[in-house]
Design a protein around this motif. Sequence first.
Motif, PDB file in Angstrom:
ATOM      1  N   HIS A 155       0.820  -1.216   0.000  1.00  0.00           N
ATOM      2  CA  HIS A 155       0.000   0.000   0.000  1.00  0.00           C
ATOM      3  C   HIS A 155       0.854   1.266   0.000  1.00  0.00           C
ATOM      4  N   HIS A 156       1.845   1.347   0.880  1.00  0.00           N
ATOM      5  CA  HIS A 156       2.635   2.575   0.969  1.00  0.00           C
ATOM      6  C   HIS A 156       3.506   2.803  -0.261  1.00  0.00           C
ATOM      7  N   ILE A 157       3.857   1.756  -0.945  1.00  0.00           N
ATOM      8  CA  ILE A 157       4.688   1.896  -2.148  1.00  0.00           C
ATOM      9  C   ILE A 157       3.845   2.243  -3.374  1.00  0.00           C
ATOM     10  N   HIS A 158       2.685   1.607  -3.510  1.00  0.00           N
ATOM     11  CA  HIS A 158       1.881   1.747  -4.732  1.00  0.00           C
ATOM     12  C   HIS A 158       0.618   2.573  -4.529  1.00  0.00           C
ATOM     13  N   VAL A 159       0.455   3.239  -3.385  1.00  0.00           N
ATOM     14  CA  VAL A 159      -0.767   3.993  -3.109  1.00  0.00           C
ATOM     15  C   VAL A 159      -1.077   4.961  -4.247  1.00  0.00           C
ATOM     16  N   ALA A 160      -2.375   5.103  -4.525  1.00  0.00           N
ATOM     17  CA  ALA A 160      -2.868   6.028  -5.556  1.00  0.00           C
ATOM     18  C   ALA A 160      -2.426   5.631  -6.961  1.00  0.00           C
ATOM     19  N   THR A 161      -2.184   4.344  -7.157  1.00  0.00           N
ATOM     20  CA  THR A 161      -1.894   3.815  -8.489  1.00  0.00           C
ATOM     21  C   THR A 161      -2.737   2.555  -8.700  1.00  0.00           C
ATOM     22  N   PRO A 162      -2.888   2.092  -9.949  1.00  0.00           N
ATOM     23  CA  PRO A 162      -3.634   0.849 -10.183  1.00  0.00           C
ATOM     24  C   PRO A 162      -2.964  -0.378  -9.566  1.00  0.00           C
ATOM     25  N   ASN A 163      -1.698  -0.249  -9.163  1.00  0.00           N
ATOM     26  CA  ASN A 163      -0.982  -1.382  -8.576  1.00  0.00           C
ATOM     27  C   ASN A 163      -1.293  -1.586  -7.102  1.00  0.00           C
ATOM     28  N   GLY A 250     -10.683   7.710  -5.396  1.00  0.00           N
ATOM     29  CA  GLY A 250     -10.610   8.520  -6.596  1.00  0.00           C
ATOM     30  C   GLY A 250      -9.392   9.408  -6.751  1.00  0.00           C
ATOM     31  N   LEU A 251      -8.406   9.307  -5.871  1.00  0.00           N
ATOM     32  CA  LEU A 251      -7.214  10.152  -5.948  1.00  0.00           C
ATOM     33  C   LEU A 251      -6.061   9.313  -6.503  1.00  0.00           C
ATOM     34  N   MET A 252      -5.649   9.610  -7.728  1.00  0.00           N
ATOM     35  CA  MET A 252      -4.648   8.782  -8.408  1.00  0.00           C
ATOM     36  C   MET A 252      -3.422   9.615  -8.772  1.00  0.00           C
ATOM     37  N   ARG A 253      -2.262   8.989  -8.730  1.00  0.00           N
ATOM     38  CA  ARG A 253      -1.013   9.623  -9.156  1.00  0.00           C
ATOM     39  C   ARG A 253      -0.869   9.556 -10.678  1.00  0.00           C
ATOM     40  N   THR A 254      -0.300  10.593 -11.240  1.00  0.00           N
ATOM     41  CA  THR A 254      -0.105  10.668 -12.681  1.00  0.00           C
ATOM     42  C   THR A 254       1.068   9.789 -13.109  1.00  0.00           C
ATOM     43  N   GLU A 262       4.260   9.673 -10.516  1.00  0.00           N
ATOM     44  CA  GLU A 262       4.735  10.833  -9.768  1.00  0.00           C
ATOM     45  C   GLU A 262       4.851  10.479  -8.283  1.00  0.00           C
ATOM     46  N   PRO A 263       5.687  11.193  -7.521  1.00  0.00           N
ATOM     47  CA  PRO A 263       5.813  10.912  -6.086  1.00  0.00           C
ATOM     48  C   PRO A 263       4.495  11.123  -5.340  1.00  0.00           C
ATOM     49  N   VAL A 264       4.313  10.400  -4.262  1.00  0.00           N
ATOM     50  CA  VAL A 264       3.143  10.594  -3.406  1.00  0.00           C
ATOM     51  C   VAL A 264       3.204  11.989  -2.801  1.00  0.00           C
ATOM     52  N   SER A 265       2.099  12.696  -2.847  1.00  0.00           N
ATOM     53  CA  SER A 265       2.059  14.041  -2.285  1.00  0.00           C
ATOM     54  C   SER A 265       0.854  14.190  -1.368  1.00  0.00           C
ATOM     55  N   GLN A 346      -1.450  21.695  -8.391  1.00  0.00           N
ATOM     56  CA  GLN A 346      -1.359  21.396  -6.962  1.00  0.00           C
ATOM     57  C   GLN A 346      -0.117  20.545  -6.723  1.00  0.00           C
ATOM     58  N   THR A 347       0.885  21.104  -6.124  1.00  0.00           N
ATOM     59  CA  THR A 347       2.136  20.368  -5.902  1.00  0.00           C
ATOM     60  C   THR A 347       2.461  20.246  -4.433  1.00  0.00           C
ATOM     61  N   ALA A 348       1.455  20.439  -3.576  1.00  0.00           N
ATOM     62  CA  ALA A 348       1.718  20.401  -2.136  1.00  0.00           C
ATOM     63  C   ALA A 348       2.237  19.047  -1.718  1.00  0.00           C
ATOM     64  N   GLN A 349       3.341  19.046  -1.032  1.00  0.00           N
ATOM     65  CA  GLN A 349       3.910  17.787  -0.548  1.00  0.00           C
ATOM     66  C   GLN A 349       4.785  18.087   0.657  1.00  0.00           C
ATOM     67  N   PHE A 350       4.474  17.466   1.786  1.00  0.00           N
ATOM     68  CA  PHE A 350       5.322  17.646   2.938  1.00  0.00           C
ATOM     69  C   PHE A 350       6.676  17.036   2.648  1.00  0.00           C
ATOM     70  N   PRO A 351       7.743  17.684   3.079  1.00  0.00           N
ATOM     71  CA  PRO A 351       9.065  17.082   2.868  1.00  0.00           C
ATOM     72  C   PRO A 351       9.177  15.762   3.581  1.00  0.00           C
TER      73      PRO A 351
END
Length: 357
Positions: A155-163, A250-254, A262-265, A346-351
Motif C-alpha cells: 500500500h505505501h509503495i503503490h498507493v494512488a496507483t492501479p498497482n 478517486g485520488l490517483m497519481r499521474t 509521480e511521487p506521493v504528495s 497542486q504540488t503540495a507535498q510535505f518534505p
Amino acid sequence: MNEFMRKFWLSGSNRFALATSAICILLVLTILFGPLLSWFALFYMTGLIYGLDRLTALAAPDHPDQEFPAGEGLLITLGILHIPLLFAGAYAISHAPLAKSIPLFFALALFLGQVSNSNAHELIHRATRWQRKLGLCVYCTLLFGHHTSAHPLVHHIHVATPNDPNTARLGESYYRFFIRAWRGSFREGYRVEKRRKNLRKSYLTYGAGSAMSCIFAYVLGGMPTLLVFIALGLYAQAQLLLSDYVQHYGLMRTKLPSGKFEPVSARHSWNAPQGFSSALMINAPRHSDHHSNPTRAYPGLRLDQQEMPILPQSLPVMATLALIPPVWKRVMDPLAEKWSVDKSSQTAQFPAEQTNP
C-alpha cells in the motif's frame, strides 16, 4: 468556556488519552455489568463521537502535538488492552441476553475497527521490533495478520496507483472494493514476502496466530464464543478496508513519460480535521502527512486544510455514507474529479523524512 475547552483539548495528553481510555473503561464496565452500559458504549462509538467532533472543532484542529511524551506509552497500553477486551468481550456477548449482547457486539466491533486498528497501524510502523510484533499480534487476533506485510510493503509503495489493491477507483462501490482489496492485499503481500524469502516469518506466522486465536476463543467459551470472535474480526476488517476506501477514493497519481508514477504528495489522500474522532483514531484521519512521512509519530502528524483534500464530514460519518453507493458517489465524485483536474497546479507535498531502510 470556549477558551477553556480549547486549551484543554490542545493538550496531547488530554486529547488522545482521554478519547481512547474512556471507551476502554466503558467497555470493561459493560463486559462486567448490565445492558444499560452496553447501550451507552454503543452511543459513545456513534452519536457521542459526532457530537464531540462538533464541539472540539473549537480547538484549532490543525495543531500537531509533536511533544506528546506519553504517545508511545498510549500505543503500548492500547495494544495490550486489546487482547483481554476482545476475548472477554466475545465471551460476554456469546453468553449474555440480547439486550446486552447486541449493543455490546457493535460497540466492541466499532472499537476494534476504529481504535485497535488505528493503534496497530501505528505500531507496525514503529522502528522498534517488539512494538511491531505487538501490532502484528493485534492484527492476528482480528484474523487479518497479512495486513502487517501488505500495508507497508504494498500500500505505501503503490498507493494512488492501479498497482495498489487498497486504493479505491473513482466510481467503484465500497462493496466491490472490499472483495478486490481483501483478496488483492493478501495476494500482493504474499508475493512481496515470497520475493524477500520471508514467508516462514510472515504468512506462516499470520496463519498460526489467527489459528491460535480461534482455538483460544473456542476453549474460552465453546462454539458460541468462537463464532462471535470470528464475527468481531470480520466486522473490524470491514471497517479497516472502509477507512482505506474513504481515505483514498478517486485520488490517483499521474503516470510520467518515464513509465513511473509521480511521487506521493499531500493531495493523494483524503483527510478529516475533526478533533475527537481524530484523537480516538490516533490521528489516522490526518492521512496525507502519514503517507508522506510513514515513520512520523501520530501526535506530530500535520494538517493543511488549504493544500490537502478534505472530506466533507468526519471519517466515521463518511464511512457510513460510503455504505450507500449512490449517495456516496453523488457527494464524493465531484470532489475527486476537482482534485484530479486541479492536480497539475497542486504540488503540495510535505518534505519526506530521511530514514534508513
